[in-house]
Design an enzyme around this catalytic site. Structure first.
Site, short mmCIF file in Angstrom:
data_model
loop_
_atom_site.label_atom_id
_atom_site.label_comp_id
_atom_site.label_asym_id
_atom_site.label_seq_id
_atom_site.Cartn_x
_atom_site.Cartn_y
_atom_site.Cartn_z
N LYS A 1 28.29 21.76 -20.25
CA LYS A 1 26.93 21.95 -20.19
C LYS A 1 26.75 23.66 -20.42
O LYS A 1 27.41 24.51 -19.95
CB LYS A 1 26.22 21.74 -18.80
CG LYS A 1 24.94 22.18 -18.55
CD LYS A 1 24.44 21.54 -17.19
CE LYS A 1 22.82 21.77 -17.16
NZ LYS A 1 22.31 21.20 -15.72
N SER B 1 19.67 17.48 -24.36
CA SER B 1 19.13 19.01 -24.39
C SER B 1 18.01 18.78 -23.46
O SER B 1 17.00 18.07 -23.66
CB SER B 1 19.17 19.51 -25.63
OG SER B 1 18.67 20.87 -25.62
N GLY B 2 17.74 19.95 -22.81
CA GLY B 2 16.61 20.17 -21.95
C GLY B 2 16.13 21.33 -22.14
O GLY B 2 16.38 22.22 -22.82
N GLY B 3 15.13 21.79 -21.25
CA GLY B 3 14.46 23.27 -21.13
C GLY B 3 15.28 24.28 -20.78
O GLY B 3 15.34 25.23 -21.04
N THR C 1 21.86 22.89 -23.00
CA THR C 1 22.46 21.43 -23.80
C THR C 1 23.64 21.12 -23.16
O THR C 1 24.46 21.74 -22.64
CB THR C 1 22.68 21.77 -25.21
OG1 THR C 1 21.15 22.30 -25.84
CG2 THR C 1 22.99 20.91 -25.94
N VAL C 2 23.82 19.61 -23.17
CA VAL C 2 24.98 19.02 -22.70
C VAL C 2 25.63 18.57 -23.75
O VAL C 2 25.19 17.83 -24.68
CB VAL C 2 24.73 18.14 -21.57
CG1 VAL C 2 26.16 17.57 -21.09
CG2 VAL C 2 23.86 18.75 -20.36
N ASP D 1 16.61 18.03 -5.79
CA ASP D 1 16.08 17.24 -6.89
C ASP D 1 16.82 15.84 -7.31
O ASP D 1 17.18 15.45 -8.17
CB ASP D 1 16.23 17.87 -8.26
CG ASP D 1 15.47 17.74 -9.41
OD1 ASP D 1 14.38 16.70 -9.20
OD2 ASP D 1 15.55 17.77 -10.78
#
Length: 741
Positions: A44, A24-26, A29-30, A138
């Site tokens: 995702k 999970s990130g900003g 969630t995966v 990125d």
């Protein structure tokens, strides 16, 4: 490593059941998920708190589009998505392998030969994006997954179309400082040259274990990216000069990915052979781990009730042998999504399973680990990638002297005599390929970008003929979707007489749901024009199944088996000249899954089994003859004017196609337990039926009508390749060949 679901994680996204968290990130969630048929996927989704913001929804949609552009060969194949849902989500193949940063942590700096193979493959990935006017922006070690068939680029959260600055505030630096280009660090336009800069930084990291501009605070990194020379200490001398050129401050001084690939390539060979043992072992561990995950959900905090029950399912057993797992998911082509998941085997130093030939290791299919070969009496046997989907595999096409196997996301051209796989090609679902008996046609999905657009302005499908020598899709013969309708989903039903017949969606609606209007259309492959288009009945939004279960063309009639909203099956016959329905009648008593079989027909009749054997007139649908009441027959096959089918409790029988009178029946009682779901095969000397409970293909002498031989076999579909004099037995995991006499 997968972790338990939290108390407030959803139980499912679309039709996919969630079983664990992957991270999970900003942004979101995966999850690790399973399809209704057991296929393993990564799903995702966006955090609910930002899903209401147009900017983030646009980014999510762009990420999905960019993932489709890069395809399954170089990225995680997109299986399904709903960017318009209240909480957008996207389902992709579950890539088995560690991120590059973890691979380097495990094995240390990678050998030069590994770095070269890695870089050449990544050039192909970026080239695929750049040719579609998309830049990644990125690229970094954590966004590159290392599989045994090559790297896969993931996470396109800030990718965008060239020239589009609507999602980036002027002067804002978006990306990862350690691998940003100088122009990106100052908020300027990021072109393909910026991706080349990032790629060079990634390869420096792979070769040395650190980035070309060190580490530290973001501000310090950005300063060094803009003004300092890269630190290439430890980079092999033969690579240092090449990478230094790619790290030039001026984008105009950097080469493109095509030039860089030529400098990095050092010959041919399998990517897995270049990987250090610790990385191979980690791939093997992950391949085994994914099948050991037991769904778990953390309890709610004491002051909050649990809102989603835990799903309890037994964990499937993993491979029992030890060794290095060679796993991967790749493809020969990058035109559509590649097979989702992994082709894997356990290696003890010996050769990998599969045929010999130009591709000794067949390219991956859906998400299944390697299976132990069964002991069969076959001429040859290969694992084709397998499938965990709910549908049975399709029977192979037999154009000319070849066999083309249709798996859920790939085509395989196989030499019937030896089992050698001469090519594999990516496809966009099994319902997007059809054959007229001489050629194979593919329905290719293409996204169209306008300059400055962050996402495709239109998404079209084009019909192409597959080159049977190479597996590549040829020129676009006809466009399936057009601006008039804007529909982006379709189902290629049949090809005959230079005309393709399709079901197409109408209207700009959600791509992966079928609640929108649909139509049947006929497309002239010579001119690309529509001969006719006829609308279909409304399809319930509660179902994501296709309208049609089977289709074929006989003379001037298009024969269709259509599943209705209530789950019943109807036989619909249309005039190929006008598209109008000649007749429409129910097929009572059959389940949709049982109706998904090749249709048996001649110029006068349609022959139905899977119940009472009968013949329906093609002219009006009326019954001409039927087997005695109370008898049950399996799937029929027409050969030389005789309809052959297994009769329950008796065995194989032959019925005159015109009169319905008995013409042939096996003797001896051996056929009483023959399978009703496997179509028989009729050769010149023998007839063949399958006995699932015995795992045997039984050859019946047509003259004596008694058993001539038993072959230990397995499979769901048995198809004669008469030129090669073999029977191809296709199952969910293997393809095998048996003699046809």
């Amino acid at each position: 490593m997968p972790s338990p679901l939290t108390h407030d994680d959803p139980a499912a996204l679309g039709p996919y059941r969630l079983i664990a968290r992957l991270g999970s990130g900003g942004m979101g969630t995966v999850y690790l998920g399973r399809s209704p048929g057991g296929r393993t996927l990564a799903l995702k989704t966006m955090h609910a708190r930002i899903a209401t913001q147009t900017e983030f929804r646009t980014r999510f949609r762009l990420e999905s589009d960019a993932a489709r552009v890069i395809g399954g060969r170089h990225g995680a194949q997109v299986v399904d998505a709903d960017p318009l849902a209240e909480t957008p989500w996207m389902a992709t193949e579950y890539v088995i392998g560690p991120p590059l940063d973890e691979a380097v942590a495990l094995a240390g700096p990678l050998p030069e030969t590994t770095v070269r193979a890695l870089g050449a493959a990544l050039c192909g990935a970026l080239g695929q994006l750049h040719r579609s006017d998309v830049v990644h922006r990125d690229l970094k070690p954590s966004n590159i997954m290392v599989t045994a068939y090559g790297p896969k680029v993931i996470d396109f959260g800030i990718a965008r179309a060239l020239g589009d600055d609507r999602l980036t505030h002027t002067g804002a630096a978006v990306g990862t400082p350690a691998f940003m280009s100088p122009e990106q660090a100052t908020g300027q336009e990021h072109t393909p040259a910026g991706d080349v800069f990032a790629l060079a930084g990634v390869l420096v990291f792979a070769a040395t274990g650190r980035g070309p501009f060190g580490d530290g605070r973001p501000a310090d990194l950005l300063y060094r990216v803009r003004y300092a020379e890269p630190d290439l200490t430890g980079v092999p001398a033969a690579l240092a000069g090449v990478l230094a050129r790619c790290l030039a401050k001026d984008p105009a001084d950097r080469p493109d990915t095509e030039w860089l690939a030529t400098q990095l390539q050092d010959g041919t060979g399998d990517f897995a052979d270049r990987l250090p043992d610790p990385v191979l072992a980690e791939i093997g561990r992950r391949a085994n781990e994914v099948w050991q995950v037991v769904p778990q959900r953390l309890p709610a905090p004491p002051d909050q009730p649990a809102t989603v029950p835990s799903a309890e399912v037994p964990a499937p057993s993993g491979p029992s042998r030890r060794g290095l797992l060679m796993a991967g998911a790749g493809s020969v082509l990058g035109v559509a999504g590649a097979g989702a998941g992994v082709w894997a085997w356990l290696s003890g130093g010996g050769p990998a399973p599969g045929p010999t030939g130009p591709y000794e290791k067949p390219k991956p299919g859906p998400s299944v680990s390697a299976l132990k070969k069964k002991k069969l009496d076959s001429l040859w046997q290969i694992q084709t990638g397998g499938t965990e989907d709910e549908e049975s595999p399709a029977a192979p096409f037999m154009p000319g002297d070849a066999a083309v196997l249709l798996a859920p996301t790939q085509l395989y051209r196989i030499d019937p005599a030896s089992g050698a796989v001469t090519w594999t090609a990516d496809i966009d679902g099994t319902w997007q390929v059809a054959s007229d008996g001489r050629n194979v046609y593919q329905n290719v999905r293409v996204a169209h970008y306008e300059h400055g657009s962050a996402f495709p302005s239109t998404v079209s499908r084009y019909l192409s003929r597959v080159d049977l020598t190479t597996g590549k899709a040829g020129k676009h013969l006809a466009e399936v979707t057009d601006p008039q309708f804007g529909g982006i989903d379709s189902q290629l039903l049949a090809v005959a007489g230079g005309t393709a017949y399709l079901a197409i969606s109408l209207g700009k609606v959600k791509e992966y749901l079928r609640q929108n209007p649909w139509a049947v259309t006929a497309v002239d492959l010579a001119t690309g024009s529509r001969r006719w288009t006829e609308r279909l009945a409304f399809r319930s939004q509660k179902s994501d199944r296709n309208h049609f279960l089977a289709a074929t063309v006989v003379g001037d009639r298009l024969l269709l088996l259509q599943e209705r909203n209530d789950g019943t099956v109807r036989i619909v016959v249309r005039d190929t000249r006008t598209g109008k329905v000649d007749w429409d009648r129910p097929w009572d008593g059959i389940e949709p899954a049982a109706a998904r079989q090749p249709l048996t027909a001649d110029g006068g009749h349609l022959y139905l089994g899977s119940g009472r054997l009968r013949a329906l007139r093609l002219s009006d649908g009326r019954q001409t003859w039927a087997a005695p009441a109370g008898t049950v027959h399996g799937v029929p096959l027409l050969k030389d004017g005789v309809v052959y089918a297994v009769q329950q409790g008796r065995g194989l029988v032959g019925t005159d196609a015109r009169s319905g009178k008995p013409r042939w029946a096996e003797k001896g009682g051996d056929g009483a337990r023959a399978s009703l779901t496997s179509r028989p095969v009729i050769g010149s000397r023998c007839a063949y039926t399958y006995h699932a409970d015995e795992g045997a293909l039984r050859a019946i002498d047509r003259a004596t009508r008694t058993t001539a031989r038993l072959y230990k076999a397995n499979g769901d579909r048995f198809t004669a390749q008469e030129r090669g004099k073999v029977i191809l037995a296709s199952g969910k995991h293997f393809l095998a060949a048996f003699p046809l006499q």
